[in-house]
Scaffold this motif. Sequence first.
Motif, PDB file in Angstrom:
ATOM      1  N   VAL A 151       0.758  -1.107  -0.153  1.00  0.00           N
ATOM      2  CA  VAL A 151      -0.064   0.129  -0.019  1.00  0.00           C
ATOM      3  C   VAL A 151       1.003   1.263  -0.058  1.00  0.00           C
ATOM      4  CG1 VAL A 151      -1.661   1.301   1.356  1.00  0.00           C
ATOM      5  CG2 VAL A 151      -1.961  -1.010   1.051  1.00  0.00           C
ATOM      6  N   ALA A 152       1.864   1.264   0.708  1.00  0.00           N
ATOM      7  CA  ALA A 152       3.006   2.241   0.794  1.00  0.00           C
ATOM      8  C   ALA A 152       4.346   1.971   1.055  1.00  0.00           C
ATOM      9  CB  ALA A 152       2.300   3.309   1.754  1.00  0.00           C
ATOM     10  N   ALA A 153       5.436   2.953   0.870  1.00  0.00           N
ATOM     11  CA  ALA A 153       6.675   2.724   1.350  1.00  0.00           C
ATOM     12  C   ALA A 153       6.786   3.822   2.424  1.00  0.00           C
ATOM     13  CB  ALA A 153       7.564   2.814   0.262  1.00  0.00           C
ATOM     14  N   ALA A 154       7.513   3.520   3.529  1.00  0.00           N
ATOM     15  CA  ALA A 154       7.485   4.482   4.673  1.00  0.00           C
ATOM     16  C   ALA A 154       8.891   4.312   5.530  1.00  0.00           C
ATOM     17  CB  ALA A 154       6.270   4.444   5.485  1.00  0.00           C
ATOM     18  N   VAL A 155       8.857   5.236   6.497  1.00  0.00           N
ATOM     19  CA  VAL A 155      10.385   4.911   7.326  1.00  0.00           C
ATOM     20  C   VAL A 155       9.836   4.735   8.834  1.00  0.00           C
ATOM     21  CG1 VAL A 155      12.290   6.070   8.028  1.00  0.00           C
ATOM     22  CG2 VAL A 155      11.494   6.461   5.513  1.00  0.00           C
ATOM     23  N   THR A 156      10.339   3.733   9.458  1.00  0.00           N
ATOM     24  CA  THR A 156      10.089   3.661  10.688  1.00  0.00           C
ATOM     25  C   THR A 156      10.404   4.800  11.662  1.00  0.00           C
ATOM     26  OG1 THR A 156      12.274   2.762  11.029  1.00  0.00           O
ATOM     27  CG2 THR A 156      10.257   1.002  10.625  1.00  0.00           C
ATOM     28  N   GLU A 157       9.604   5.035  12.558  1.00  0.00           N
ATOM     29  CA  GLU A 157       9.578   5.811  13.593  1.00  0.00           C
ATOM     30  C   GLU A 157      10.427   5.206  14.872  1.00  0.00           C
ATOM     31  OE1 GLU A 157       6.962   8.965  16.159  1.00  0.00           O
ATOM     32  OE2 GLU A 157       7.271   9.286  13.855  1.00  0.00           O
ATOM     33  N   GLY A 158      11.484   5.721  15.443  1.00  0.00           N
ATOM     34  CA  GLY A 158      12.041   5.127  16.695  1.00  0.00           C
ATOM     35  C   GLY A 158      12.669   3.754  16.443  1.00  0.00           C
ATOM     36  N   TYR A 237      15.459   8.641   4.095  1.00  0.00           N
ATOM     37  CA  TYR A 237      14.398   8.952   3.494  1.00  0.00           C
ATOM     38  C   TYR A 237      13.443   9.984   4.295  1.00  0.00           C
ATOM     39  CZ  TYR A 237      15.577   6.888  -0.902  1.00  0.00           C
ATOM     40  OH  TYR A 237      15.994   6.288  -2.183  1.00  0.00           O
ATOM     41  N   ASN A 238      13.801   9.764   5.681  1.00  0.00           N
ATOM     42  CA  ASN A 238      13.079  10.379   6.414  1.00  0.00           C
ATOM     43  C   ASN A 238      13.906  10.716   7.671  1.00  0.00           C
ATOM     44  OD1 ASN A 238      10.824  11.698   8.046  1.00  0.00           O
ATOM     45  ND2 ASN A 238       9.529  10.053   8.066  1.00  0.00           N
ATOM     46  N   ARG A 239      14.881  11.418   7.650  1.00  0.00           N
ATOM     47  CA  ARG A 239      15.758  11.704   8.775  1.00  0.00           C
ATOM     48  C   ARG A 239      15.218  12.766   9.724  1.00  0.00           C
ATOM     49  NH1 ARG A 239      19.333   8.046  10.077  1.00  0.00           N
ATOM     50  NH2 ARG A 239      20.497   8.232   7.988  1.00  0.00           N
ATOM     51  N   GLN A 240      14.689  12.219  10.811  1.00  0.00           N
ATOM     52  CA  GLN A 240      14.013  13.339  11.706  1.00  0.00           C
ATOM     53  C   GLN A 240      14.883  13.827  12.806  1.00  0.00           C
ATOM     54  OE1 GLN A 240      10.259  11.718  13.640  1.00  0.00           O
ATOM     55  NE2 GLN A 240      10.393   9.748  12.323  1.00  0.00           N
ATOM     56  N   TYR A 241      14.585  15.049  12.859  1.00  0.00           N
ATOM     57  CA  TYR A 241      15.537  16.182  13.716  1.00  0.00           C
ATOM     58  C   TYR A 241      14.777  17.069  14.333  1.00  0.00           C
ATOM     59  CZ  TYR A 241      19.567  18.199  15.519  1.00  0.00           C
ATOM     60  OH  TYR A 241      20.464  19.051  16.229  1.00  0.00           O
ATOM     61  N   SER A 242      14.876  17.194  15.564  1.00  0.00           N
ATOM     62  CA  SER A 242      14.214  18.561  16.191  1.00  0.00           C
ATOM     63  C   SER A 242      15.303  19.636  16.117  1.00  0.00           C
ATOM     64  CB  SER A 242      13.426  18.105  17.386  1.00  0.00           C
ATOM     65  OG  SER A 242      12.996  19.250  18.206  1.00  0.00           O
ATOM     66  N   ILE A 243      15.341  20.983  15.773  1.00  0.00           N
ATOM     67  CA  ILE A 243      16.143  21.856  16.035  1.00  0.00           C
ATOM     68  C   ILE A 243      16.147  22.092  17.643  1.00  0.00           C
ATOM     69  CG2 ILE A 243      16.466  24.317  15.571  1.00  0.00           C
ATOM     70  CD1 ILE A 243      15.077  23.788  12.995  1.00  0.00           C
TER      71      ILE A 243
END
Length: 341
Positions: A151-158, A237-243
Motif C-alpha cells: 500500500v505504501a513505502a515509509a520509514v520507521t519511527e523510533g 528518506y525521512n531523517r527526523q531531527y528536532s531543532i
Amino acid sequence: MYFNQDQVISNVLNYNYFDDQDDLNPSFNIAYGIDKNFLFGCAISISSILLNNNNQKFQFHIFTDYLDDDFKAKIKALAQQYQTSISIYLVNCQELKKLPSTKNWSYATYFRFIIADILYPTIDRLLYIDADIICKGSLEELISLDIDDYVAAAVTEGESVWWQKCAQRLAIDNLILGYFNAGFLYINIKKWQEDDVSGKAMALLAQESIRSKLAYLDQDLLNMIIVGQVYFLDKRYNRQYSINYELKAAKGTYYPNPIDDATIFIHYIGPTKPWHTWAAAYPCANYFIEAKRHSPWQNDPLLVAMNANQWRYCAKHQFHQRKPMAGLLSYFKYYWYKIFK
C-alpha cells in the motif's frame, strides 16, 4: 473512495510550465496537505526538491484551506523558474474540523486521506510529504522503487522498543515489526483504494474505544490499517531531527545530528521549524536557507513567533545563543501571549 471531489474541493489552480519538448517523460507526483501556518514551509520544501533533482520531471499537488495572493504569485513564479507543474486544491474543511485534533495536530493532518482519494485514478503512485521536510539529495532511486505489492513505502519511527509500545497501545501485534512515521508516505494509490484505507480510517475514528487509544491521530490510524502492507525504507528518506535538540548542547557548540551525506530528506520535527528566526543560527537549518535562496521567497524574512509556545522556545534559543536581551524580551512576549491571548 471515501472523499468526493465535488464535496471537499472548492477550487483548483494549475500552474503548468513544463518544457514543451518534455511532454513524453512521465512526471513523479508529490503532494502536501497544509494549513495557513505551513504555506512557507511547503513552498521551500518544493524548492528544495527541484533544486536537488533538476533532471527529473515533477507534478506537485498542494491541498490547503487557505490561499493569499502573495503565495499564488510566488508559486506561479516557482513553477516558471523550474519549468515544473504545481496544482493548488482549495479544501472545504467543515467536515474535517469535526474530527479529533490537538494543539500539535490540526485538522489538516487528515488531508492525506483526501489527497489519495481525489487524485485517484488519475495517478497510480504518489509521494506524500509533510511541509516541514526538506530535500537534500536525489530521488532517482525512490522513483524507480517497485511497490506494486504494498500500500505504501515509509520509514520507521523510533526503534523496536517503541514499536512494541505502539503495538500494545493500539492492540495491533504486528506493529512490533515496525511502526512508521506518516510524514513521508510513498503511496500505491490503486492498492490504497482497493483496501478502502480512507473509509476504514473514518470508520475507526467514529469509535470512541479507538479514539481513546490514538496518541498520533492519523499516523496511528494508518499504522493500524495498513500494517503488514508497508515497504520499509532506509531512514535517509525521512531523517527526523528536532531543532530544539540544540538546546541540549553546551553553549557555543551544536548538538550532534544524524543528517549526513546520504540523507535524502530531513524532517524537522517539533515546534521549532527552520523557517523560524531563532533557528537560523544552527547548521541544521542551512538546507532550508539554501533552498529558500533559490526560490521566489529569497528576499522574504524568516517567521517570528506567533503564539505563546513559539515565544517560549524563541526565548530559550536566544539565551542558548547568548542573546540575553532578546531572550528577556521574548519571555515577556511569551507571558503576555499566555495571559492575554
